[in-house]
Design a protein around this motif. Structure first.
Motif, short mmCIF file in Angstrom:
data_model
loop_
_atom_site.label_atom_id
_atom_site.label_comp_id
_atom_site.label_asym_id
_atom_site.label_seq_id
_atom_site.Cartn_x
_atom_site.Cartn_y
_atom_site.Cartn_z
N SER A 39 14.61 -7.53 -6.91
CA SER A 39 14.91 -8.34 -5.74
C SER A 39 16.41 -8.36 -5.51
O SER A 39 17.20 -8.15 -6.43
N ALA A 40 16.79 -8.62 -4.28
CA ALA A 40 18.21 -8.64 -3.93
C ALA A 40 18.43 -9.55 -2.75
O ALA A 40 17.54 -9.77 -1.92
N GLY A 80 0.82 -1.20 0.00
CA GLY A 80 0.00 0.00 0.00
C GLY A 80 0.85 1.25 0.00
O GLY A 80 2.05 1.23 -0.32
N PRO A 81 0.29 2.41 0.33
CA PRO A 81 1.03 3.67 0.30
C PRO A 81 2.25 3.64 1.22
O PRO A 81 2.24 3.02 2.29
N ALA A 82 3.31 4.34 0.78
CA ALA A 82 4.52 4.40 1.59
C ALA A 82 4.27 5.16 2.88
O ALA A 82 4.87 4.85 3.92
N ASP A 128 7.78 0.97 -2.46
CA ASP A 128 8.60 0.29 -3.45
C ASP A 128 9.79 -0.39 -2.78
O ASP A 128 9.95 -0.37 -1.55
N PHE A 129 10.62 -0.98 -3.62
CA PHE A 129 11.78 -1.74 -3.15
C PHE A 129 12.67 -0.91 -2.24
O PHE A 129 13.14 -1.37 -1.19
N PHE A 130 12.90 0.35 -2.62
CA PHE A 130 13.87 1.16 -1.89
C PHE A 130 13.34 1.63 -0.52
O PHE A 130 14.12 1.89 0.38
N ASP A 131 12.02 1.72 -0.37
CA ASP A 131 11.46 2.02 0.95
C ASP A 131 11.80 0.91 1.94
O ASP A 131 12.23 1.16 3.06
N ALA A 139 1.60 -4.90 -5.66
CA ALA A 139 2.59 -5.90 -5.25
C ALA A 139 3.23 -5.50 -3.94
O ALA A 139 3.77 -4.38 -3.83
N PRO A 140 3.18 -6.34 -2.91
CA PRO A 140 3.88 -6.02 -1.66
C PRO A 140 5.39 -6.21 -1.82
O PRO A 140 5.85 -6.95 -2.69
N VAL A 141 6.14 -5.54 -0.98
CA VAL A 141 7.59 -5.73 -0.91
C VAL A 141 7.87 -6.51 0.37
O VAL A 141 7.41 -6.12 1.45
#
Length: 801
Positions: free
Chosen positions: A651-652, A602-604, A617-620, A680-682
């Motif tokens: 992904s990492a 959902g929202p950051a 997103d991924f970076f959050d 899409a969840p992180v």
């Protein structure tokens, strides 16, 4: 379990009140959940005899009854009950009587005729919901007798809540034994005298499963009258114990089960072909039970069969084929001892429960089987008549009753009370235990009805119960307030939980057993650890990762209109590892490390006016991991990875000090679609053992010299990673000329010319430069930046933009 107080007091009648009896049993571990009177409060109601009935002259539905209430003068009562008839004995509420609900009876005039009282139904007395007519009393009831005395309504229903180990108290006799031990009152047990044997017919019984049935007894009784009425006293006790009356034969069997704790079964003898065989069921066999349910049998279910025909589920429920009916004349009465392990769980497998299975799976007295058959037989002959045959008794394999030892010193230590040898002897004597004593050690042989006495602590519990929990003083423990050393290089699981909560994640606790497809889809595990007895058919394997449960949490919240979910779980996973051996906290072949996993969807940020809505997103999440690992940040790295649960390219893997500790990434689009998620969840998952290690804090003096900031934009091949550039500068910072003043490097812009065919991109880096002892001059700053550019050009083939 429900039972009337009067039934219990017919066995043992201590001189204490109902409330005191309830409290005594509760404090001994037999919790009385509640008590209720058999009938609500009312007064002034007596047994009356209807002498005559004539129609009401002014009402078709009313009749005028002439009633004898024992006062010597007949009363005129106007009544509308359809069953009012001459010769009946019914309850009469005299003038001045008070019915339930504080309804007072007075003289009334009904359609021109006087009525000096009211004839009552069961509903009007609060005894039941039956309002179809007057409550008809026994023909032998004494006219003028108070109805509460005539129907024994001054009684109390006890509801007792038993722990699973106290199967011996699933009967009136079992509770009575406890009352005797607790109060010292004398116990009167039912007389189980043998009945007269008038024929020699026996039914052959073969026990082929000694691990199922330890003892089997039965007898044939011929010429019974199955239509005989169940006596009112028996019917009343059954109803007050929560059992409905069915027929005389069934009622007698249920009555003895409640009274003595002895489940039994009555077969219609004419429906049995040949003899009986006690055995385990065969694959593919089925049976229609008394409740009309047809069950498919398995080889681990015990049955009683006549030839190839299954007659009943052993220790659980009889079959419909041999059930007694009102036309039954010849019966076979059976009572047996079934091993608890052979009965436990079988009824629940077929989604029902029975009073018999509830008792047998906890343990039933195996010593008094024949005596109880004689008692049941005497009731059948008294109520239904008939001729009894001899009792056939087979003892196959009774459970051993090894002696249990209890050290007096250990008892004192556990209870915190200095009980004496005399007090312990008194307790065991009250409980009617067979015991010996030598050098402060009591050796007790458990009675045949006590399956809960196996270890020393069980006997200590018995001492505590009879001694009285309320007599054990509450003494607070004493200990020294010693300051314990703290390991500053290790943080606890609770600290990790607090850190995650501070990062705006909420903790969840999911099952350790999951769906099998989660393991293959999310973890790529084709050989998970399978459960032998799952609590649900879909929860069949042990998890080797935590993210499956978190994705299910997000799906659950989305369906309930939640737009932002951030959850984490700290729990164990289970993976195969042949190097693991059995231990106090380990199972051979299974490694059980602790993992920490999180998911953001959902929202950051929560929706607000000051920031535009932006999806996490991924970076959050990468930033959250860096903050979580702030104590190890200088050794934390992220490397691209391919993972079955994660989006390729988003992904990492997470490396700490060069060791792989977890992964992070956006959920794979396939699983996003399968879970019907709108975004899409992180997710991430890491090893807790690595997160618990911290660097010891080292403090340095804050530099007094000002910092200088310089930007450098370069063109770098797309194959070159930013981390490679940073590693090159860090590795040459000490050895390389002029690079020692670099304090920080931050990437603040990435750009690629959409018109260019070159496989390169622009990276803009901001350098923070500082010398802790001297002010930086432009010459030194330029020398540093030139050295940086030269090094990057040399090592990675970049060019200045």
């Amino acid at each position: 379990m429900l039972f009337p107080e009067s039934w219990l007091r017919s066995f043992v009648n201590p001189s204490i009140s109902t409330d005191e009896l309830s409290h005594t049993l509760t404090m001994a571990g037999l919790e009385i959940e509640g008590t209720a009177p058999v009938a609500p409060p009312f007064s002034g109601i007596v047994v009356a005899h209807i002498m005559a009935v004539r129609p009401h002259p002014n009402a078709d539905k009313l009749r005028i009854c002439t009633v004898d209430d024992g006062s010597g003068e007949p009363l005129q009562i106007v009544c509308g009950a359809p069953n009012a008839a001459e010769g009946l004995k019914v309850p009469l509420a005299r003038i001045g009587a008070v019915l339930p609900g504080d309804f007072k009876i007075s003289k009334a005039r009904m359609r021109g005729e006087d009525s000096f009282g009211m004839l009552c139904s069961a509903r009007e007395l609060g005894l039941s919901q039956d309002h179809g007519g007057l409550l008809e009393l026994d023909a032998n009831a004494k006219i003028g007798q108070d109805i509460r005395s005539a129907l024994d309504l001054n009684d109390t229903i006890f509801e007792i809540k038993l722990t699973p180990n106290r199967a011996d108290c699933l009967s009136i006799l079992g509770v009575a034994r406890e009352v005797r031990a607790l109060t010292g009152a004398s116990l009167t047990e039912p007389v189980c005298a043998p009945v007269a044997v008038t024929h020699q017919d026996v039914l052959p019984v073969t026990v082929d499963a000694p691990d199922l049935c330890g003892r089997f007894a039965g007898r044939i009784i011929r010429g019974v009258n199955a239509r005989a009425a169940t006596p009112d006293w028996m019917k009343s006790r059954l109803e007050r114990a929560g059992q409905r009356s069915v027929s005389a034969l069934v009622d007698i069997s249920n009555y003895v089960m409640l009274e003595l704790g002895r489940p039994s079964h009555v077969f219609d003898l004419t429906r049995i072909n040949g003899g009986l065989t006690v055995r385990w069921a065969k694959e593919g066999e089925s049976l229609t039970l008394l409740n009309d349910q047809t069950v498919q049998l398995a080889p681990d279910v015990g049955v009683i069969a006549a030839g190839e025909t299954i007659e009943s589920l052993a220790g659980i429920m009889g079959g419909a084929a041999t059930a007694v009916s009102l036309d039954t004349t010849d019966i076979y009465l059976e009572a047996a001892f079934w091993f608890p392990d052979a009965i436990a769980g079988r009824a629940r497998r077929y989604k029902f429960s029975s009073e018999a299975s509830h008792r047998f799976e906890r343990g039933v007295d195996f010593q008094n089987v024949v005596e109880h058959i004689e008692y049941i037989s005497s009731l059948i002959l008294e109520i239904c008549g008939g001729q009894a045959g001899p009792v056939s008794d087979q003892t196959i394999a009774l459970p051993p009753r090894p002696a249990v030892s209890m050290r007096l010193a250990r008892c004192r230590k556990v209870l915190g009370v200095n009980v004496t040898e005399e007090q312990v002897r008194d307790v065991f004597t009250k409980l009617n235990f067979q015991f010996t004593e030598q050098d402060g050690v009591f050796s007790v042989i458990p009675p045949s009805f006590r399956f809960d006495l196996e270890i020393e602590e069980d006997l200590i519990e018995e001492v505590a119960r009879i001694y009285g929990f309320e007599n054990i003083p509450s003494i607070p423990p004493k200990t020294s307030a010693t300051m314990l050393s703290t390991n500053e290089t290790r943080r606890s699981q609770h600290q990790l939980r607090h850190l995650m909560a501070a990062l705006d994640y909420q903790e969840v606790v999911n099952f350790s057993f999951v769906q099998k497809d989660w393991e293959s889809n999310y973890m790529g595990n084709s050989d998970p650890i399978v459960l032998l007895n799952p609590i649900a058919s879909q929860l069949e394997v042990m998890r080797s990762g935590l993210i499956g449960g978190l994705i299910a949490n997000i799906q659950y919240n989305q369906k309930r209109q939640q737009s932002r979910v951030r959850v984490f779980e700290l729990g164990r996973i289970f993976v195969r590892d042949s190097a693991v051996t059995d231990g106090d906290l380990s199972v051979a072949g299974v490694r059980q490390p602790l993992h920490l996993a999180g998911a953001a969807w959902g929202p950051a940020e929560p929706e607000q006016w000051g920031l535009p809505v932006r999806q996490t997103d991924f970076f959050d999440v990468k930033n959250d991991i860096e903050r979580l690992c702030s104590q190890q940040l200088q050794h934390l790295r992220f490397e691209p990875v391919s993972h079955p649960a994660l989006h390729p390219g988003r992904s990492a893997s997470i490396l700490l000090n060069g060791e792989l500790i977890g992964f992070v990434g956006e959920l794979h689009p396939q699983w996003v679609q399968d879970n019907e998620l709108v975004h899409a969840p992180v997710v991430f998952e890491m090893d807790v053992a690595a997160l618990q290690k911290m660097r010891f804090a080292h403090y340095t003096e804050v530099a007094k010299q000002p910092a200088v900031f310089r930007d450098l934009a370069i063109w770098a091949p797309v194959t070159v990673k930013l981390q490679d550039l940073l590693d090159t500068l860090e590795n040459n910072q000490q050895d390389g000329q002029f690079l020692d003043i670099i304090k920080d490097i931050a990437l603040f812009d990435v750009w690629k010319d959409p018109q260019s065919a070159q496989q390169e991109r622009s990276l803009a880096l901001r350098f923070t430069l500082q010398d802790p002892v001297a002010t930086l001059e432009d010459t030194r700053v330029d020398q540093c930046m030139n050295a940086v550019l030269e090094l990057l050009v040399q090592k990675h083939g970049v060019r200045k933009r």
